[in-house]
Structures are given as C-alpha cells and as structure tokens.
Design an enzyme around this catalytic site. Structure first.
Site, PDB file in Angstrom:
ATOM      1  N   LYS A  14      45.956 -34.032   4.943  1.00  0.00           N
ATOM      2  CA  LYS A  14      45.251 -35.152   5.585  1.00  0.00           C
ATOM      3  C   LYS A  14      46.151 -36.368   5.771  1.00  0.00           C
ATOM      4  O   LYS A  14      46.190 -36.956   6.848  1.00  0.00           O
ATOM      5  CB  LYS A  14      44.014 -35.574   4.762  1.00  0.00           C
ATOM      6  CG  LYS A  14      42.974 -34.472   4.585  1.00  0.00           C
ATOM      7  CD  LYS A  14      41.716 -35.002   3.913  1.00  0.00           C
ATOM      8  CE  LYS A  14      41.909 -35.454   2.474  1.00  0.00           C
ATOM      9  NZ  LYS A  14      42.268 -34.372   1.530  1.00  0.00           N
ATOM     10  N   ARG A 128      54.417 -31.159  -3.878  1.00  0.00           N
ATOM     11  CA  ARG A 128      54.321 -32.590  -3.552  1.00  0.00           C
ATOM     12  C   ARG A 128      54.505 -33.426  -4.824  1.00  0.00           C
ATOM     13  O   ARG A 128      55.155 -34.469  -4.797  1.00  0.00           O
ATOM     14  CB  ARG A 128      52.962 -32.880  -2.916  1.00  0.00           C
ATOM     15  CG  ARG A 128      52.811 -34.319  -2.452  1.00  0.00           C
ATOM     16  CD  ARG A 128      51.564 -34.515  -1.606  1.00  0.00           C
ATOM     17  NE  ARG A 128      50.367 -34.652  -2.409  1.00  0.00           N
ATOM     18  CZ  ARG A 128      49.125 -34.798  -1.901  1.00  0.00           C
ATOM     19  NH1 ARG A 128      48.948 -34.799  -0.603  1.00  0.00           N
ATOM     20  NH2 ARG A 128      48.087 -34.922  -2.683  1.00  0.00           N
ATOM     21  N   ARG A 134      53.658 -38.233  -8.113  1.00  0.00           N
ATOM     22  CA  ARG A 134      52.228 -38.516  -8.290  1.00  0.00           C
ATOM     23  C   ARG A 134      51.693 -37.739  -9.472  1.00  0.00           C
ATOM     24  O   ARG A 134      51.724 -36.507  -9.487  1.00  0.00           O
ATOM     25  CB  ARG A 134      51.480 -38.085  -7.023  1.00  0.00           C
ATOM     26  CG  ARG A 134      50.713 -39.198  -6.376  1.00  0.00           C
ATOM     27  CD  ARG A 134      49.981 -38.678  -5.159  1.00  0.00           C
ATOM     28  NE  ARG A 134      48.632 -38.268  -5.491  1.00  0.00           N
ATOM     29  CZ  ARG A 134      47.695 -38.012  -4.594  1.00  0.00           C
ATOM     30  NH1 ARG A 134      47.976 -38.114  -3.316  1.00  0.00           N
ATOM     31  NH2 ARG A 134      46.486 -37.660  -4.967  1.00  0.00           N
ATOM     32  N   ARG A 146      40.426 -31.244  -9.313  1.00  0.00           N
ATOM     33  CA  ARG A 146      40.215 -31.948  -8.034  1.00  0.00           C
ATOM     34  C   ARG A 146      39.644 -31.001  -6.977  1.00  0.00           C
ATOM     35  O   ARG A 146      38.781 -31.389  -6.190  1.00  0.00           O
ATOM     36  CB  ARG A 146      41.535 -32.561  -7.549  1.00  0.00           C
ATOM     37  CG  ARG A 146      41.886 -33.829  -8.331  1.00  0.00           C
ATOM     38  CD  ARG A 146      43.349 -34.166  -8.241  1.00  0.00           C
ATOM     39  NE  ARG A 146      43.792 -34.479  -6.922  1.00  0.00           N
ATOM     40  CZ  ARG A 146      45.052 -34.334  -6.502  1.00  0.00           C
ATOM     41  NH1 ARG A 146      45.983 -33.872  -7.326  1.00  0.00           N
ATOM     42  NH2 ARG A 146      45.385 -34.674  -5.288  1.00  0.00           N
TER      43      ARG A 146
HETATM   44  P1  AMP Z   1      43.593 -38.630  -2.637  1.00  0.00           P
HETATM   45  O1  AMP Z   1      44.827 -39.422  -2.473  1.00  0.00           O
HETATM   46  O2  AMP Z   1      42.667 -38.712  -1.436  1.00  0.00           O
HETATM   47  O3  AMP Z   1      43.853 -37.212  -3.043  1.00  0.00           O
HETATM   48  O4  AMP Z   1      42.764 -39.305  -3.829  1.00  0.00           O
HETATM   49  C1  AMP Z   1      43.297 -39.375  -5.142  1.00  0.00           C
HETATM   50  C2  AMP Z   1      42.192 -39.741  -6.107  1.00  0.00           C
HETATM   51  O5  AMP Z   1      41.638 -41.024  -5.780  1.00  0.00           O
HETATM   52  C3  AMP Z   1      40.984 -38.791  -6.123  1.00  0.00           C
HETATM   53  O6  AMP Z   1      41.210 -37.670  -6.956  1.00  0.00           O
HETATM   54  C4  AMP Z   1      39.895 -39.721  -6.673  1.00  0.00           C
HETATM   55  O7  AMP Z   1      40.042 -39.904  -8.072  1.00  0.00           O
HETATM   56  C5  AMP Z   1      40.235 -41.052  -6.014  1.00  0.00           C
HETATM   57  N1  AMP Z   1      39.545 -41.202  -4.715  1.00  0.00           N
HETATM   58  C6  AMP Z   1      40.127 -41.273  -3.482  1.00  0.00           C
HETATM   59  N2  AMP Z   1      39.216 -41.406  -2.515  1.00  0.00           N
HETATM   60  C7  AMP Z   1      38.000 -41.422  -3.142  1.00  0.00           C
HETATM   61  C8  AMP Z   1      36.660 -41.522  -2.692  1.00  0.00           C
HETATM   62  N3  AMP Z   1      36.355 -41.594  -1.385  1.00  0.00           N
HETATM   63  N4  AMP Z   1      35.673 -41.508  -3.631  1.00  0.00           N
HETATM   64  C9  AMP Z   1      35.952 -41.442  -4.942  1.00  0.00           C
HETATM   65  N5  AMP Z   1      37.196 -41.305  -5.431  1.00  0.00           N
HETATM   66  C10 AMP Z   1      38.217 -41.304  -4.549  1.00  0.00           C
END
Ligand code: AMP
Length: 188
Positions: A14, A128, A134, A146
């Site tokens: 994404k 990654r 990360r 996740r």
């Molecule tokens: P991402 O970078 O999109 O993989 O997000 C990393 C982490 O941020 C996720 O595992 C959640 O802990 C938190 N997070 C990101 N976007 C959201 C969202 N829309 N709602 C709740 N938690 C989020």
C-alpha cells in the site's frame, strides 16, 4: 475530488503504491501508520500512547485514530483529493470517515484492495523489517498478529465498500511497476 482508499493486509504494498498514485493524480497521501511513527519519533503524547498498541501489532483505538486523521485532512483544504493508506481499518472508522467527508461535501470515490497471499506477506514484511528497522516488521509473532487483526477487524471493510459499489480488487503479486499499471488502469 478523487478520494481513494488503498486497502489490503500489512505488506500488500500500500505505502509503495500510494506514493506513485499520489504523484500521478496529484493527491495527498495520508498513511495513519506513518503519522503514528512520526509521533513516536517526536515523542508526542499521541506517539507514546500509540506505541503501546503498535508494538503488539494491535490497532490504536478508533477515537484517537479518527481524530488524528480528521485533523490531517483539515490541513489540506485546497487539495484535489486524498489517498488513504492504512485507514480505515474498522467498520467504525469507515462510518466516521463517510460522515466526515459528507460534512465536507465529498465522499470516497473508490476502495482498491490489493490482493496478496499470506505467505508472501510474511516474507515481504520480514525483508522490509531488515531494510527499514521497523520494529513491528522484525518479529514474526507481531507480523502474524497484525495479519490476524487484519483478518478479524479490517477485511470486513471490503464488504462495506462493495455494498456502496466502490470496491475494486487488484492482484498485488508482480513487480512494483506491474502492480502500479493495474492500479492506474482501475483508477482511469
Ligand atoms: P501500518 O504502517 O499501516 O502497517 O500501521 C502500523 C501500525 O499502526 C498498525 O499495526 C496499528 O498499530 C497502527 N495503525 C495504523 N493505522 C491504523 C488505523 N487506521 N487504526 C488503528 N491503528 C492503526
């Protein structure tokens, strides 16, 4: 306005694809994960709170996430549209996003779901994690959690947007360029 939700499990691509779509269609790219990570780096109250959830691979609570997203959108009153990456992740977030955009006389144009099988996700995220450092990409248990959270709380959103006739699925396997071409085709 062109408002796109770029959807898919962690590791579907994404973030990478959103950067390209943003440039191609002059959109603002809002990644809630990136915004949380910037807050963690800046040691803000929001970042300290979000870190507790992110470190476990859990979702940050809806109210906090929605408030943050809305204030980000409000920073760009003249934009020609947004690409939402990693948001919404729950039905409640999707409902609140619809209400919020309606209050601004706009709406989601399309949800594009990137389709990638689970085994591929895990290997992509682990590599990654090596490159980016990360923390939540370096531990297999967190990655698996996740993906589980995605399946239990987020995947259902495809039905939410399908019911509005806004869902398009795109095969997320292939080179970055191949996937980008498929996305452009769907958007055009
Ligand atoms: P991402 O970078 O999109 O993989 O997000 C990393 C982490 O941020 C996720 O595992 C959640 O802990 C938190 N997070 C990101 N976007 C959201 C969202 N829309 N709602 C709740 N938690 C989020």
């Amino acid at each position: 306005m062109l408002n796109i939700v770029l959807f898919g499990p962690p590791g579907a691509g994404k973030g990478t694809q959103a950067e390209r779509i943003k440039n191609q269609y002059s959109l603002i790219h809002l990644s809630t994960g990136d915004i949380f990570r910037a807050n963690i780096k800046g040691e803000t109250d929001l970042g300290i709170m979000a870190k507790n959830f992110m470190d476990k691979g859990e979702l940050v609570p809806d109210e906090v996430t929605i408030k943050m997203l809305e204030s980000e959108v409000n920073k760009y009153p003249d934009s020609s549209g947004f690409i939402f990456d990693g948001f919404p992740r729950t039905t409640y977030q999707a409902q609140k996003l619809d209400e919020f955009l309606t209050s601004k006389s706009t709406s989601i144009t399309k949800m594009i779901a990137l389709d990638v099988p689970e085994q591929e996700l895990i290997s992509r995220l682990l590599s990654r994690g090596k490159a980016s450092g990360r923390a939540d990409d370096q531990n297999k248990d967190i990655i698996v959690n996740r993906i589980k959270v995605y399946e239990n709380q987020t995947a259902v959103l495809a039905d939410y947007y399908r019911a509005q006739n806004k869902l398009s699925k795109v095969n997320g396997i292939g080179t970055v360029d191949e996937v980008t071409d498929r996305l452009y085709h769907v958007i055009d």
